[in-house]
Design a protein around this motif. Sequence first.
Motif, PDB file in Angstrom:
ATOM      1  N   GLU A  71     -10.913   5.341  -5.877  1.00  0.00           N
ATOM      2  CA  GLU A  71     -10.458   6.556  -5.181  1.00  0.00           C
ATOM      3  C   GLU A  71     -10.335   6.301  -3.677  1.00  0.00           C
ATOM      4  O   GLU A  71      -9.428   6.810  -3.023  1.00  0.00           O
ATOM      5  CB  GLU A  71     -11.414   7.731  -5.433  1.00  0.00           C
ATOM      6  CG  GLU A  71     -11.518   8.177  -6.879  1.00  0.00           C
ATOM      7  CD  GLU A  71     -10.219   8.735  -7.447  1.00  0.00           C
ATOM      8  OE1 GLU A  71      -9.423   9.290  -6.673  1.00  0.00           O
ATOM      9  OE2 GLU A  71      -9.988   8.581  -8.666  1.00  0.00           O
ATOM     10  N   GLN A  72     -11.263   5.507  -3.145  1.00  0.00           N
ATOM     11  CA  GLN A  72     -11.183   5.191  -1.708  1.00  0.00           C
ATOM     12  C   GLN A  72      -9.927   4.380  -1.410  1.00  0.00           C
ATOM     13  O   GLN A  72      -9.266   4.584  -0.394  1.00  0.00           O
ATOM     14  CB  GLN A  72     -12.411   4.391  -1.274  1.00  0.00           C
ATOM     15  CG  GLN A  72     -13.621   5.257  -1.013  1.00  0.00           C
ATOM     16  CD  GLN A  72     -14.729   4.491  -0.283  1.00  0.00           C
ATOM     17  OE1 GLN A  72     -14.606   3.313  -0.022  1.00  0.00           O
ATOM     18  NE2 GLN A  72     -15.803   5.184   0.030  1.00  0.00           N
ATOM     19  N   ALA A  73      -9.612   3.471  -2.315  1.00  0.00           N
ATOM     20  CA  ALA A  73      -8.407   2.640  -2.107  1.00  0.00           C
ATOM     21  C   ALA A  73      -7.158   3.531  -2.099  1.00  0.00           C
ATOM     22  O   ALA A  73      -6.254   3.362  -1.263  1.00  0.00           O
ATOM     23  CB  ALA A  73      -8.302   1.576  -3.194  1.00  0.00           C
TER      24      ALA A  73
ATOM     25  N   HIS B  16      -1.402   8.692  -6.195  1.00  0.00           N
ATOM     26  CA  HIS B  16      -1.275   8.645  -4.728  1.00  0.00           C
ATOM     27  C   HIS B  16      -0.570   9.900  -4.210  1.00  0.00           C
ATOM     28  O   HIS B  16      -0.985  10.512  -3.238  1.00  0.00           O
ATOM     29  CB  HIS B  16      -0.484   7.406  -4.306  1.00  0.00           C
ATOM     30  CG  HIS B  16      -1.293   6.154  -4.293  1.00  0.00           C
ATOM     31  ND1 HIS B  16      -1.697   5.506  -5.434  1.00  0.00           N
ATOM     32  CD2 HIS B  16      -1.800   5.424  -3.272  1.00  0.00           C
ATOM     33  CE1 HIS B  16      -2.392   4.431  -5.119  1.00  0.00           C
ATOM     34  NE2 HIS B  16      -2.472   4.352  -3.809  1.00  0.00           N
ATOM     35  N   ARG B  17       0.498  10.245  -4.881  1.00  0.00           N
ATOM     36  CA  ARG B  17       1.303  11.386  -4.415  1.00  0.00           C
ATOM     37  C   ARG B  17       0.478  12.673  -4.504  1.00  0.00           C
ATOM     38  O   ARG B  17       0.570  13.547  -3.646  1.00  0.00           O
ATOM     39  CB  ARG B  17       2.594  11.469  -5.248  1.00  0.00           C
ATOM     40  CG  ARG B  17       3.465  12.622  -4.900  1.00  0.00           C
ATOM     41  CD  ARG B  17       4.865  12.263  -4.558  1.00  0.00           C
ATOM     42  NE  ARG B  17       5.595  13.479  -4.278  1.00  0.00           N
ATOM     43  CZ  ARG B  17       6.749  13.551  -3.677  1.00  0.00           C
ATOM     44  NH1 ARG B  17       7.347  12.468  -3.265  1.00  0.00           N
ATOM     45  NH2 ARG B  17       7.326  14.699  -3.458  1.00  0.00           N
TER      46      ARG B  17
ATOM     47  N   PHE C 238       0.825  -1.220   0.000  1.00  0.00           N
ATOM     48  CA  PHE C 238       0.000   0.000   0.000  1.00  0.00           C
ATOM     49  C   PHE C 238       0.858   1.269   0.000  1.00  0.00           C
ATOM     50  O   PHE C 238       0.380   2.355  -0.293  1.00  0.00           O
ATOM     51  CB  PHE C 238      -0.885   0.026   1.258  1.00  0.00           C
ATOM     52  CG  PHE C 238      -0.084   0.199   2.512  1.00  0.00           C
ATOM     53  CD1 PHE C 238       0.311   1.463   2.926  1.00  0.00           C
ATOM     54  CD2 PHE C 238       0.337  -0.897   3.253  1.00  0.00           C
ATOM     55  CE1 PHE C 238       1.091   1.622   4.059  1.00  0.00           C
ATOM     56  CE2 PHE C 238       1.108  -0.740   4.377  1.00  0.00           C
ATOM     57  CZ  PHE C 238       1.495   0.519   4.774  1.00  0.00           C
ATOM     58  N   ASN C 239       2.132   1.146   0.406  1.00  0.00           N
ATOM     59  CA  ASN C 239       2.953   2.329   0.702  1.00  0.00           C
ATOM     60  C   ASN C 239       3.532   2.893  -0.594  1.00  0.00           C
ATOM     61  O   ASN C 239       4.404   2.283  -1.215  1.00  0.00           O
ATOM     62  CB  ASN C 239       4.075   1.926   1.666  1.00  0.00           C
ATOM     63  CG  ASN C 239       4.841   3.124   2.176  1.00  0.00           C
ATOM     64  OD1 ASN C 239       4.953   4.142   1.485  1.00  0.00           O
ATOM     65  ND2 ASN C 239       5.368   3.029   3.388  1.00  0.00           N
TER      66      ASN C 239
END
Length: 523
Positions: free
Chosen positions: A293-295, A133-134, A119-120
């Motif tokens: 989007e939630q993920a 993500h960023r 996930f990171n």
Amino acid sequence: MATDNPLTRSAIGLLCYLVIAYVVRLIRWRARSHGRPLPPGPRGIPILGNVVYMRQPEMWRAHQRLCKAYGDVVHLSVFGQHIVVLGSQQAIVDILEKQSASTSDRQQHALIELSGQGFNFAFFPYDHRWRRHRRVFSQHIPSTVPQEQISIQRQYASLFLRKLHENPADLRDHIRYVFSATIVKIVYGVEVADEHDPNIALMAKLLAALQGFDSGRMLVQYFPILQHVPMWVPVVGAQLRELAEWRAAADEVKQVMFSKTLDDVDHGRQNTSVLARILQELDEEKDVNVAEEQAIAKNACVTAFEGSADTTFSTIQAFFLAMSLNPDVQKKAQAELDSVVGPQRLPDPRDKASLPYVNAVLKETLRWHPVAPFGIPHTTGDDIEYRGYFIPKGTTFVANTWACMHDPDVYADPDRFLPDRFMRDGKLDPDVRDPNDFVFGYGRRKCPGKAFAEVQMFTIIAMVLHVFDITPPLDESGQPIVITPRVTGSFVVYPEDCRCTIKPRSAQAEALIVGAAGESSTG
Ligand code: HEM
């Protein structure tokens, strides 16, 4: 004839195949490299290559020596993987900053998913998914830290003072608490009451997994095939069970924290956290894939927690150690605080510009103890050239941040803690190499939590120095214990021992500590 023997024919066939494969590889390599050599480096041993240079205590010092012998760009090979050690500011800037369109990738290996770190986004390849993500992270934890986040940082810093006052011997636990609780409040809107709160225990499991992941001791990192070995196999089986526990911890944190915030949003409870805002915005948006989007939001929030909790935890431990070892520095910083802030109130982030020496203390802490001596290694997504050397796609760069922070030509007597090196005529000297340009990483992967971390660490350092005296720890007979600064860890490092004696500077300081705790609504 000997060639009538089927075995001999097979051996000749295999040999021909190997020779042809070798020649094809050579031709391809020549075509790619245009005959340019790899950067210089020590000769490796067959198959293992230069593995010895990648696994040793205080690797950053060993790499500094390597660069003295071969130059500031050194090639190593480990199990066939190209590694380039960057040992100077020039090489780091030229490769990781100026060529960052090509050098912002990360090496992918089975351990990332196996340890639950999938996930990171710090470990994502440099691609569209990483960018999404960023972007979410930077929209909500921006480089100008919002006032609301500063207030929460300040509120927990006040609580930290009270905890230190009540129980100074638990310094490490209080540091862990203040950083974890602050980010959990900002990101999820969840209040963490104290060190024994179940949310802290949950997060601690995740951090233990991250530290284990970092340690380099998991064999699947080097031999991914081992992930298929049955659990009963000695050593590997035990490691696979440990990895399964780490995955479970990561899934639990993601799910539990997310559900708490979602529950607040669904029931209309007051929650102004980063995640709650994202979820509310998603509710209003049309034409978006809500699950996707939630993920992303879930991943970005746990990444914020992981990125924040350990780095700051380590830096502030180093600060306490530095203060107990350097009473003159401490007195000078306290004198500045006394004259600028005065005894009636605590310092706050708005005082930052008027407290150059306290700023210098923070800079020197980051320089003296870079928590990630090699940052997070980057990988090149393209073949690139540097100073006439060929650096093939997939090469991992190990930038020696520690060496840049301990370069005696830039920082005289680099192992000493001397904030004065950043000062000139009572102000911060802009001509001295700024640790902030190094310790937070490089190019497009530079730490997106830098501004957040700087404000929070400054606030804590200024508040602590304003109200406490920090001196060496005492033994049973009341004699000072002399601590030699040493670190543990590998890619993220921590002071081995940061024990110290912490006492309020005066009755007035004590009143500020107690009064400050009243300001905080938590705890
Ligand atoms: C003492 C404080 C901190 C230090 C020294 C630090 C250092 C670093 C370094 C060296 C990197 C790798 C950069 C690179 O690849 O070149 C990084 C990445 C990252 N940091 Fe920090 N960090 C700190 C605090 C924080 C905080 C407070 C947060 C979150 C609020 C955070 C979030 C992240 C994230 C998300 C990444 C991954 C960036 C990416 O790969 O795109 N960090 N940090």
